[in-house]
Structure formats: structure tokens, C-alpha cells
Enzyme design. Structure first.
Site, PDB file in Angstrom:
ATOM      1  N   ILE A  13      39.146  48.740  52.036  1.00  0.00           N
ATOM      2  CA  ILE A  13      39.980  48.069  53.049  1.00  0.00           C
ATOM      3  C   ILE A  13      40.560  49.088  54.038  1.00  0.00           C
ATOM      4  N   ILE A  61      48.468  61.137  47.093  1.00  0.00           N
ATOM      5  CA  ILE A  61      49.821  60.649  47.416  1.00  0.00           C
ATOM      6  C   ILE A  61      50.856  61.078  46.360  1.00  0.00           C
ATOM      7  N   PHE A  82      47.514  52.084  51.365  1.00  0.00           N
ATOM      8  CA  PHE A  82      46.387  51.429  50.687  1.00  0.00           C
ATOM      9  C   PHE A  82      46.023  52.168  49.398  1.00  0.00           C
ATOM     10  N   THR A 126      48.969  43.012  46.097  1.00  0.00           N
ATOM     11  CA  THR A 126      47.928  42.071  45.704  1.00  0.00           C
ATOM     12  C   THR A 126      48.516  40.792  45.112  1.00  0.00           C
ATOM     13  N   ASP A 127      47.775  39.704  45.212  1.00  0.00           N
ATOM     14  CA  ASP A 127      48.226  38.441  44.600  1.00  0.00           C
ATOM     15  C   ASP A 127      48.240  38.531  43.075  1.00  0.00           C
ATOM     16  N   GLU A 128      47.538  39.540  42.525  1.00  0.00           N
ATOM     17  CA  GLU A 128      47.462  39.647  41.060  1.00  0.00           C
ATOM     18  C   GLU A 128      48.811  39.933  40.420  1.00  0.00           C
ATOM     19  N   TYR A 154      46.096  47.083  35.761  1.00  0.00           N
ATOM     20  CA  TYR A 154      46.042  47.238  37.229  1.00  0.00           C
ATOM     21  C   TYR A 154      47.184  46.479  37.895  1.00  0.00           C
ATOM     22  N   SER A 155      47.291  45.167  37.589  1.00  0.00           N
ATOM     23  CA  SER A 155      48.310  44.379  38.298  1.00  0.00           C
ATOM     24  C   SER A 155      49.719  44.788  37.880  1.00  0.00           C
ATOM     25  N   SER A 157      50.610  47.844  37.288  1.00  0.00           N
ATOM     26  CA  SER A 157      50.938  49.047  38.065  1.00  0.00           C
ATOM     27  C   SER A 157      51.271  48.674  39.515  1.00  0.00           C
ATOM     28  N   LYS A 158      50.586  47.663  40.050  1.00  0.00           N
ATOM     29  CA  LYS A 158      50.880  47.233  41.433  1.00  0.00           C
ATOM     30  C   LYS A 158      52.255  46.553  41.479  1.00  0.00           C
ATOM     31  N   ASN A 184      39.357  40.316  48.674  1.00  0.00           N
ATOM     32  CA  ASN A 184      38.638  40.628  49.919  1.00  0.00           C
ATOM     33  C   ASN A 184      37.143  40.761  49.662  1.00  0.00           C
ATOM     34  N   ARG A 278      36.047  39.183  30.442  1.00  0.00           N
ATOM     35  CA  ARG A 278      37.003  40.281  30.651  1.00  0.00           C
ATOM     36  C   ARG A 278      38.248  39.995  29.801  1.00  0.00           C
ATOM     37  N   HIS A 281      41.467  37.894  31.143  1.00  0.00           N
ATOM     38  CA  HIS A 281      40.947  37.449  32.443  1.00  0.00           C
ATOM     39  C   HIS A 281      41.798  36.335  33.070  1.00  0.00           C
TER      40      HIS A 281
HETATM   41  P1  NAD Z   1      39.301  51.025  46.948  1.00  0.00           P
HETATM   42  O1  NAD Z   1      39.273  51.372  45.522  1.00  0.00           O
HETATM   43  O2  NAD Z   1      38.043  50.698  47.658  1.00  0.00           O
HETATM   44  O3  NAD Z   1      39.983  52.206  47.777  1.00  0.00           O
HETATM   45  C1  NAD Z   1      41.111  52.909  47.323  1.00  0.00           C
HETATM   46  C2  NAD Z   1      41.162  54.249  48.052  1.00  0.00           C
HETATM   47  O4  NAD Z   1      42.356  54.942  47.652  1.00  0.00           O
HETATM   48  C3  NAD Z   1      39.988  55.163  47.722  1.00  0.00           C
HETATM   49  O5  NAD Z   1      39.475  55.707  48.922  1.00  0.00           O
HETATM   50  C4  NAD Z   1      40.595  56.264  46.855  1.00  0.00           C
HETATM   51  O6  NAD Z   1      39.955  57.514  46.997  1.00  0.00           O
HETATM   52  C5  NAD Z   1      42.019  56.300  47.380  1.00  0.00           C
HETATM   53  N1  NAD Z   1      43.001  56.817  46.392  1.00  0.00           N
HETATM   54  C6  NAD Z   1      43.126  56.422  45.094  1.00  0.00           C
HETATM   55  N2  NAD Z   1      44.132  57.118  44.520  1.00  0.00           N
HETATM   56  C7  NAD Z   1      44.630  57.940  45.471  1.00  0.00           C
HETATM   57  C8  NAD Z   1      45.687  58.890  45.491  1.00  0.00           C
HETATM   58  N3  NAD Z   1      46.411  59.154  44.390  1.00  0.00           N
HETATM   59  N4  NAD Z   1      45.968  59.542  46.646  1.00  0.00           N
HETATM   60  C9  NAD Z   1      45.226  59.300  47.760  1.00  0.00           C
HETATM   61  N5  NAD Z   1      44.201  58.433  47.794  1.00  0.00           N
HETATM   62  C10 NAD Z   1      43.920  57.755  46.671  1.00  0.00           C
HETATM   63  O7  NAD Z   1      40.355  49.845  47.072  1.00  0.00           O
HETATM   64  P2  NAD Z   1      40.477  48.666  48.146  1.00  0.00           P
HETATM   65  O8  NAD Z   1      39.777  47.487  47.637  1.00  0.00           O
HETATM   66  O9  NAD Z   1      40.173  49.215  49.499  1.00  0.00           O
HETATM   67  O10 NAD Z   1      42.040  48.378  48.022  1.00  0.00           O
HETATM   68  C11 NAD Z   1      42.977  49.036  48.878  1.00  0.00           C
HETATM   69  C12 NAD Z   1      44.366  48.537  48.540  1.00  0.00           C
HETATM   70  O11 NAD Z   1      44.432  47.126  48.744  1.00  0.00           O
HETATM   71  C13 NAD Z   1      44.785  48.772  47.095  1.00  0.00           C
HETATM   72  O12 NAD Z   1      46.148  49.135  47.085  1.00  0.00           O
HETATM   73  C14 NAD Z   1      44.590  47.426  46.418  1.00  0.00           C
HETATM   74  O13 NAD Z   1      45.484  47.258  45.352  1.00  0.00           O
HETATM   75  C15 NAD Z   1      44.896  46.478  47.563  1.00  0.00           C
HETATM   76  N6  NAD Z   1      44.238  45.162  47.522  1.00  0.00           N
HETATM   77  C16 NAD Z   1      42.881  45.064  47.382  1.00  0.00           C
HETATM   78  C17 NAD Z   1      42.273  43.818  47.410  1.00  0.00           C
HETATM   79  C18 NAD Z   1      40.772  43.656  47.260  1.00  0.00           C
HETATM   80  O14 NAD Z   1      40.304  42.521  47.125  1.00  0.00           O
HETATM   81  N7  NAD Z   1      39.989  44.708  47.314  1.00  0.00           N
HETATM   82  C19 NAD Z   1      43.047  42.666  47.564  1.00  0.00           C
HETATM   83  C20 NAD Z   1      44.444  42.799  47.681  1.00  0.00           C
HETATM   84  C21 NAD Z   1      45.018  44.066  47.685  1.00  0.00           C
HETATM   85  O1  DAU Z   2      43.110  39.291  43.933  1.00  0.00           O
HETATM   86  C1  DAU Z   2      43.118  40.546  44.563  1.00  0.00           C
HETATM   87  C2  DAU Z   2      42.388  41.546  43.705  1.00  0.00           C
HETATM   88  O2  DAU Z   2      40.992  41.204  43.798  1.00  0.00           O
HETATM   89  C3  DAU Z   2      42.619  42.992  44.111  1.00  0.00           C
HETATM   90  O3  DAU Z   2      43.966  43.313  43.925  1.00  0.00           O
HETATM   91  C4  DAU Z   2      41.731  43.940  43.291  1.00  0.00           C
HETATM   92  O4  DAU Z   2      41.878  45.269  43.760  1.00  0.00           O
HETATM   93  C5  DAU Z   2      40.280  43.509  43.445  1.00  0.00           C
HETATM   94  O5  DAU Z   2      39.455  44.314  42.631  1.00  0.00           O
HETATM   95  C6  DAU Z   2      40.108  42.032  43.068  1.00  0.00           C
HETATM   96  O6  DAU Z   2      40.322  41.835  41.636  1.00  0.00           O
HETATM   97  P1  DAU Z   2      39.369  40.859  40.769  1.00  0.00           P
HETATM   98  O7  DAU Z   2      39.434  41.283  39.366  1.00  0.00           O
HETATM   99  O8  DAU Z   2      39.638  39.430  41.110  1.00  0.00           O
HETATM  100  O9  DAU Z   2      37.937  41.243  41.459  1.00  0.00           O
HETATM  101  P2  DAU Z   2      36.489  41.510  40.800  1.00  0.00           P
HETATM  102  O10 DAU Z   2      35.543  41.611  41.951  1.00  0.00           O
HETATM  103  O11 DAU Z   2      36.511  42.587  39.807  1.00  0.00           O
HETATM  104  O12 DAU Z   2      36.227  40.137  40.027  1.00  0.00           O
HETATM  105  C7  DAU Z   2      36.213  38.893  40.717  1.00  0.00           C
HETATM  106  C8  DAU Z   2      35.923  37.809  39.699  1.00  0.00           C
HETATM  107  O13 DAU Z   2      34.570  37.969  39.239  1.00  0.00           O
HETATM  108  C9  DAU Z   2      36.779  37.870  38.449  1.00  0.00           C
HETATM  109  O14 DAU Z   2      37.047  36.551  37.999  1.00  0.00           O
HETATM  110  C10 DAU Z   2      35.914  38.597  37.428  1.00  0.00           C
HETATM  111  C11 DAU Z   2      34.509  38.166  37.822  1.00  0.00           C
HETATM  112  N1  DAU Z   2      33.429  39.160  37.566  1.00  0.00           N
HETATM  113  C12 DAU Z   2      33.606  40.415  38.048  1.00  0.00           C
HETATM  114  C13 DAU Z   2      32.638  41.387  37.817  1.00  0.00           C
HETATM  115  C14 DAU Z   2      32.817  42.798  38.328  1.00  0.00           C
HETATM  116  C15 DAU Z   2      32.287  38.787  36.886  1.00  0.00           C
HETATM  117  O15 DAU Z   2      32.111  37.618  36.485  1.00  0.00           O
HETATM  118  N2  DAU Z   2      31.322  39.745  36.668  1.00  0.00           N
HETATM  119  C16 DAU Z   2      31.461  41.036  37.080  1.00  0.00           C
HETATM  120  O16 DAU Z   2      30.556  41.864  36.813  1.00  0.00           O
END
Ligand code: NAD
Ligand code: DAU
Length: 341
Positions: A13, A61, A82, A126-128, A154-155, A157-158, A184, A278, A281
Site C-alpha cells: 500500500i 521505525i 504504513f 486495520t478493520d481487524e 497481528y491484529s 499488535s495493530k 486491499n 487458519r 480465523h
Molecule cells: P506490506 O507487508 O506489503 O508492507 C509493509 C512494509 O513495511 C514493507 O515494505 C516492510 O519492509 C515495511 N516494514 C516492516 N517493518 C518495518 C520497520 N520496522 N521499519 C520500517 N519498515 C518496515 O503491508 P501492506 O499490505 O502494504 O500494509 C501496509 C499497512 O496497511 C500496514 O500497517 C497494515 O497493517 C495496513 N493495512 C493493510 C491492509 C491490507 O489489506 N493489505 C488493510 C488495512 C490496513
Molecule cells: O482486513 C484487513 C487485513 O486484510 C489487513 O489488516 C492485513 O494486513 C491483510 O493481510 C488482510 O488480512 P486477511 O487475513 O483478511 O488477508 P489474507 O489475504 O491473508 O486472507 C484473506 C482471506 O482468505 C482470509 O479469510 C483467509 C483466506 N485465505 C488466505 C490465504 C493466504 C485462504 O483461504 N487461503 C490462503 O492461502
């Protein structure tokens, strides 16, 4: 000119966010900080690295000295945090890095910002953090008033980071903002997450591992809509407030799988493998994003049917990007994660 520190800028992101700002010609200097963990990838911002508005710094960070130096050198005015460990399954394997980067990292960043001064500090959450919703009550969604009830390391820690951010507003009057977004999807997402994992597995001729009964529900939002929402909150959000961001697009994992299979011309029977669920889950996430609409005029602009096609096309056209990732450390993770399932 304003200077914005964007942490985690080489992740999924974060890289989409800095790309949006640069391509839009926003009048700002961007200090893009990233530790480059397994999920951070300079290839994600390779097209931006020579742009004079973007300064890339490799760093953690958790490193207060490095952060202080960034304030002294660049005069940071705003922060968008992020940086985080972001994958639920990895947090189940081991929560240490999650507490370190997501909790301690946020605390160190808050302290340096407080001591050095900052105009805006936006925590990307995150919504988690709200836990899980019942699937038989579609009228219930997460609002900003929903109590925090995180269920995975994970959630948790967030949520801890969100509480710290909240406390720095209450105690120190720091101008903090918190966004809580749903799932996303889009370009540059690390192929351990559902959509890029399934799309790339199918291109490799592998099966896709569907957890449990495949009926867990997520609210899917195109990454550009999330980036736009974050920018809107940074520009016009009220300090101390939390803003929920979502796509109003609830889909269960079977449905997502069907869409991907259809787009890629694959059949369910030849491609889907149900695997062990998971642990812990969460069943359903759903976001009420009406505050974003009402107060800041934001709403998602991309429709899922088109944006998922754009996303799949991106992975088809950028095979060098994900094939380079799906090797080395990734292979070890994949074998450990899916071996016993
Ligand atoms: P990502 O794992 O793709 O990217 C995380 C980035 O942070 C990586 O580039 C990593 O190198 C960097 N990073 C990790 N630890 C670090 C540290 N200690 N210092 C500096 N950099 C560090 O994650 P993403 O999906 O891009 O998510 C970005 C943010 O958005 C996260 O905070 C996540 O919780 C939040 N978020 C993600 C989603 C999603 O669906 N992906 C949804 C809601 C919120
Ligand atoms: O809701 C926001 C969150 O969405 C973010 O905060 C997280 O950073 C992001 O990783 C994501 O978390 P989820 O656990 O929802 O995403 P993931 O893509 O891991 O899984 C999406 C759904 O798919 C979940 O119900 C688990 C399922 N899944 C996932 C994987 C990786 C499977 O069924 N098979 C798989 O191999």
C-alpha cells in the site's frame, strides 16, 4: 514545501500511496522510509526512485536515532505510518516481529515525532482490530465506536499501536489520525495474501489453498481507493479521530476464488484444494465507512468487477516481479505454512 515521512513505502500500500502522490504532482517532498523486510521491495518503487520529490531511506521505525536524523535533515512535517508486519498467518507462526515493528516501532515513531514536532501523524490501521462479526447478521458492521477485540497476534499488535496513538492525542495533544481499512487488493501486493497468491499459483499451474469451508467474508477495496482515503484524511481529517475505510463490497473466499478462476479460464475441480483452517480465523469483516463519506466526502471509486480484472492483468503482465519473490525465503515460508494442511 511540506515534507511527508512515509514509512513502509516499499510495501504494497505504501508504494501505491507514494506513486499516487508523485503522479498527481502533489506539492510535497516524500521521505520514503522502509526496512526492506521480506515484504519490502525496492522494485515496487523503482519507477519513482529517481524522482527528485522522493528520497528513499532504508531504515527501521524502531531506530530512534535514525528517525531523529530524518527530522533534523529533512524537517519532517507529517507522518504516514504504513510500516508493519502485515500477514496474519506469519503472526501465528511467530508474533515477535509483529510486536517489535507494529507496537514498539509505532511507539518510537510517536516519541520522535512528539519530541521533534509534527503537524499530522496518520496511523494506518486495520478493520481487524475490531475482531469478527456474525455472518447471519448482515446489518451489523464495524463502526468507529465498535470496541477493539483483536483475535490474531497481528491484529492484537495493530490494536496496541492504535491505543498508543490514541493516548498520545489524549495525553500530549499530538495531532494524530487513525484510519482502519478493510482488505486491499491491487498491483504490488505480496503473493502470500489471498488474491495475489491464488492468481500466481494458477499461473504456475498449482492449486489454490482455500482455508476451512471457504465461507469467511472480507470487505474488498481496491488499493487506489484506500490511498485516496488516506490522503483525504491526512489533508482534512480531524486530529484525534478514527476513520473507517471500506469498499462496501463483502465477498466470501469461495466467491473471490470463483471470480479469479473464471477470469483465468480455470475450473474449480482442477484448481481448488480445501486445506486446514487458519487457527482463530475471523469469520466476517464488514466496514461502515459512512463517517468518511459524511465528514470528508470520500467514497470508493473503483467497482470490484473491473478492478479485479485490472489486478489480475497486472500479475499476468508483471511475472518477473512476482516470480523473483516466489523463491528463496518465500519458498521456506510457503512450505512451512501449507505443508501440514
Ligand atoms: P506490506 O507487508 O506489503 O508492507 C509493509 C512494509 O513495511 C514493507 O515494505 C516492510 O519492509 C515495511 N516494514 C516492516 N517493518 C518495518 C520497520 N520496522 N521499519 C520500517 N519498515 C518496515 O503491508 P501492506 O499490505 O502494504 O500494509 C501496509 C499497512 O496497511 C500496514 O500497517 C497494515 O497493517 C495496513 N493495512 C493493510 C491492509 C491490507 O489489506 N493489505 C488493510 C488495512 C490496513
Ligand atoms: O482486513 C484487513 C487485513 O486484510 C489487513 O489488516 C492485513 O494486513 C491483510 O493481510 C488482510 O488480512 P486477511 O487475513 O483478511 O488477508 P489474507 O489475504 O491473508 O486472507 C484473506 C482471506 O482468505 C482470509 O479469510 C483467509 C483466506 N485465505 C488466505 C490465504 C493466504 C485462504 O483461504 N487461503 C490462503 O492461502
Amino acid at each position: 514545501m511540506r515534507t511527508i515521512l512515509v514509512t513502509g513505502a516499499a510495501g504494497f500500500i505504501g508504494s501505491n500511496f507514494v506513486r499516487m502522490l508523485v503522479s498527481r504532482g502533489v506539492d510535497a517532498r516524500l521521505v520514503a522510509l522502509d526496512k526492506l523486510t521480506y515484504a519490502g521491495n525496492l522494485a515496487n518503487i523503482a519507477d519513482l526512485i529517481d524522482d527528485e520529490r522522493l528520497i528513499f531511506v532504508r531504515g527501521d521505525i524502531c531506530d530512534a536515532e535514525l528517525l531523529s536524523g530524518l527530522w533534523d535533515k529533512h524537517g519532517i512535517g507529517e507522518v504516514v505510518n504504513f510500516a508493519a508486519e502485515s500477514h496474519v498467518d506469519r503472526s501465528i507462526m511467530g508474533s515477535g516481529p509483529f510486536v517489535s515493528s507494529n507496537v514498539v516501532g509505532t511507539q518510537v515513531l510517536l516519541d520522535v515525532a512528539r519530541n521533534k514536532g509534527v503537524n499530522r501523524f496518520l496511523q494506518v490501521s486495520t478493520d481487524e482490530v475490531y475482531g469478527t462479526l456474525p455472518e447471519d447478521k448482515p446489518e451489523i458492521k464495524f463502526t468507529e465506536q465498535t470496541p477493539l477485540a483483536p483475535n490474531s497476534p497481528y491484529s492484537a499488535s495493530k490494536a496496541a499501536a492504535d491505543c498508543l496513538v490514541r493516548s498520545y492525542f489524549h495525553t500530549f495533544h499530538m495531532p494524530v489520525l487513525t484510519t482502519r481499512c478493510s482488505n486491499n487488493y491491487g498491483p504490488y501486493q505480496f503473493p502470500e495474501k489471498l488474491i495475489p497468491l491464488f492468481v500466481t499459483n494458477l499461473m504456475e499451474g498449482k492449486k489454490v489453498p482455500l482455508y476451512g469451508d471457504g465461507l469467511n467474508v472480507r470487505d474488498w477495496l481496491y488499493v487506489e481507493d484506500h490511498c485516496e482515503a488516506i490522503w483525504t484524511v491526512l489533508e482534512r481529517g480531524r486530529p484525534g479521530e478514527v476513520y473507517n475505510i471500506g469498499g462496501n463490497n463483502e465477498l466470501n473466499n469461495r466467491r473471490i476464488t470463483e471470480v479469479i478462476l473464471r477470469e483465468m479460464g480455470k475450473s474449480w475441480d482442477e484448481s481448488v484444494q480445501y486445506v486446514k483452517d487458519r487457527p482463530g480465523h475471523d469469520r466476517r469483516y464488514a466496514i461502515d465507512a459512512s463517517k468518511m463519506q459524511r465528514e470528508l466526502g470520500w467514497a470508493p471509486r473503483h467497482r470490484f468487477e473491473e478492478a479485479i480484472r485490472t489486478t489480475i492483468r497486472w500479475y499476468i503482465e508483471n511475472q518477473a516481479w512476482w516470480r523473483a519473490i516466489k523463491s528463496g525465503e518465500y519458498l521456506k515460508y510457503y512450505q512451512q505454512q501449507y505443508a501440514s494442511r
